[in-house]
Design an enzyme around this catalytic site. Structure first.
Site, PDB file in Angstrom:
ATOM      1  CD  GLU A   1      -5.934 -15.809  30.197  1.00  0.00           C
ATOM      2  OE1 GLU A   1      -4.786 -16.090  29.791  1.00  0.00           O
ATOM      3  OE2 GLU A   1      -6.196 -16.392  32.020  1.00  0.00           O
TER       4      GLU A   1
ATOM      5  CD  GLU B   1      -2.683  -5.047  50.430  1.00  0.00           C
ATOM      6  OE1 GLU B   1      -2.096  -5.043  50.423  1.00  0.00           O
ATOM      7  OE2 GLU B   1      -3.531  -5.790  51.405  1.00  0.00           O
TER       8      GLU B   1
END
Length: 271
Positions: A112, A81
Site C-alpha cells: 500500500e 457481486e
C-alpha cells in the site's frame, strides 16, 4: 479544518479483556449503531457520485475501486457481486487491491506504500475519461490509492474517495470526497470494525442505486440475476409466476429457456 486521524484515536472503552462476553457484544453493537448515522450525513456526496456514475456508465464507462487491506477487500467484494446479482459483465465494476489477489487472504508487506502502482494497474485496463476511479481507505492516507487518484484526476478521469477521517489527503486528491466519520473504533485502530462497516454500506448504496437506475431491477426484483444455483432458479420461477400469472412448470420452462427473468418476460410479451 486540520486533518485528524480519528480512525487511530483511543477507543471510548478500556479493559476490554475484563468485560464479559455479553458486555463486549453490547458495547460493540452500541458503537455499530453510530455507523448508519455517519453514512446518512454523507448522502449528499454519495448522491453526487451516483448521479455522475449513471450518466458515465450509460456511455460505457466503468467503475474502478482501489484500496488496501480491509478497504481493498471490500471493493473487490462489491465488484465481484455485481455480475451474479445484476447480470452485468465482470468488466463493468472492477476492484483492485494493493498486493493483488494474494492480498485478499494474506497481507502483502508495503504494497500500500507504493505511490505509482495503483495508477500503473489502472493503465492496464486502458482506463479513459468515461471511467470513474473510487479510492477506498479508512485512514485516507494510503499512498497506493492517493497516487492513483492524483494521476487519474490529471487525466480528466472522474475520481471519488471513501474515507472515515475528515479532510484527509485522499479526500483532497478526489473530485468527490465521501467521508463517513464513525469515530474511534471499539478496539483502538481496528478499522475493520466501524470504518469497514461504513465503507460496505456506502459501496452497497453506490452500486445498488446505479444498477437500479441502469434498468437492472424491475419493481423490487433482481430480474437480471445469474441463475447460478437452485435457490436463484427457484427465486426466478417465483418472480415469473407472480409477474406473468404462470404455473410453476410453465415459469420454470420459460426461465431456463431464456436464462434470466428479464429475458423470459420480454420473450413472453413478444409471443
Amino acid at each position: 479544518m486540520a486533518f485528524q486521524k480519528i480512525t487511530e484515536s483511543e477507543s471510548l472503552y478500556n479493559h476490554l479483556e475484563k468485560m464479559s462476553v455479553g458486555e463486549l457484544l453490547e458495547n460493540i453493537n452500541r458503537e455499530d449503531q453510530k455507523v448508519a448515522l455517519a453514512v446518512q450525513r454523507a448522502i449528499p456526496q454519495i448522491e453526487q457520485l451516483v448521479t455522475a456514475l449513471i450518466d458515465r456508465m450509460k456511455r460505457g464507462g466503468r467503475i474502478f475501486y482501489l484500496g488496501a487491506g480491509t478497504s481493498g477487500r471490500l471493493g473487490v467484494l462489491d465488484a465481484s457481486e455485481i455480475p451474479p446479482t445484476y447480470g452485468m459483465p465482470n468488466t463493468i465494476v472492477i476492484g483492485l487491491i494493493a498486493g493483488g489477489d494474494t492480498a485478499l487472504r494474506n497481507p502483502v508487506e508495503s504494497a500500500e506504500d507504493d505511490w505509482i502502482k495503483g495508477w500503473n494497474e489502472l493503465q492496464a485496463y486502458q482506463i479513459d475519461k468515461d471511467d470513474t476511479v473510487i479510492g477506498i481507505a479508512a485512514s485516507g492516507t494510503t499512498p497506493y490509492v492517493i497516487g492513483a487518484l492524483q494521476e487519474a484526476r490529471k487525466q480528466g478521469i472522474l475520481t471519488a474517495s471513501i474515507s472515515c477521517n475528515p479532510d484527509s489527503p485522499m479526500a483532497a486528491a478526489a473530485e468527490i470526497a465521501i467521508e463517513a466519520i464513525v469515530g474511534p473504533e471499539f478496539v483502538t485502530g481496528s478499522t475493520r470494525m466501524k470504518s469497514g462497516t461504513a465503507q460496505k454500506m456506502i459501496l452497497n448504496m453506490i452500486t445498488s442505486s446505479v444498477m437500479i437506475k441502469l434498468g437492472r431491477v424491475k419493481g423490487n426484483r433482481m430480474v437480471n440475476m445469474q441463475l447460478t444455483n437452485q435457490k436463484l432458479v427457484d427465486r426466478g420461477v417465483r418472480m415469473l409466476m407472480e409477474e406473468l400469472k404462470l404455473d410453476n412448470e410453465q415459469a420454470k420452462h420459460l426461465l431456463l429457456l431464456h436464462g434470466s427473468v428479464k429475458k423470459a418476460i420480454d420473450a413472453y410479451h413478444k409471443e
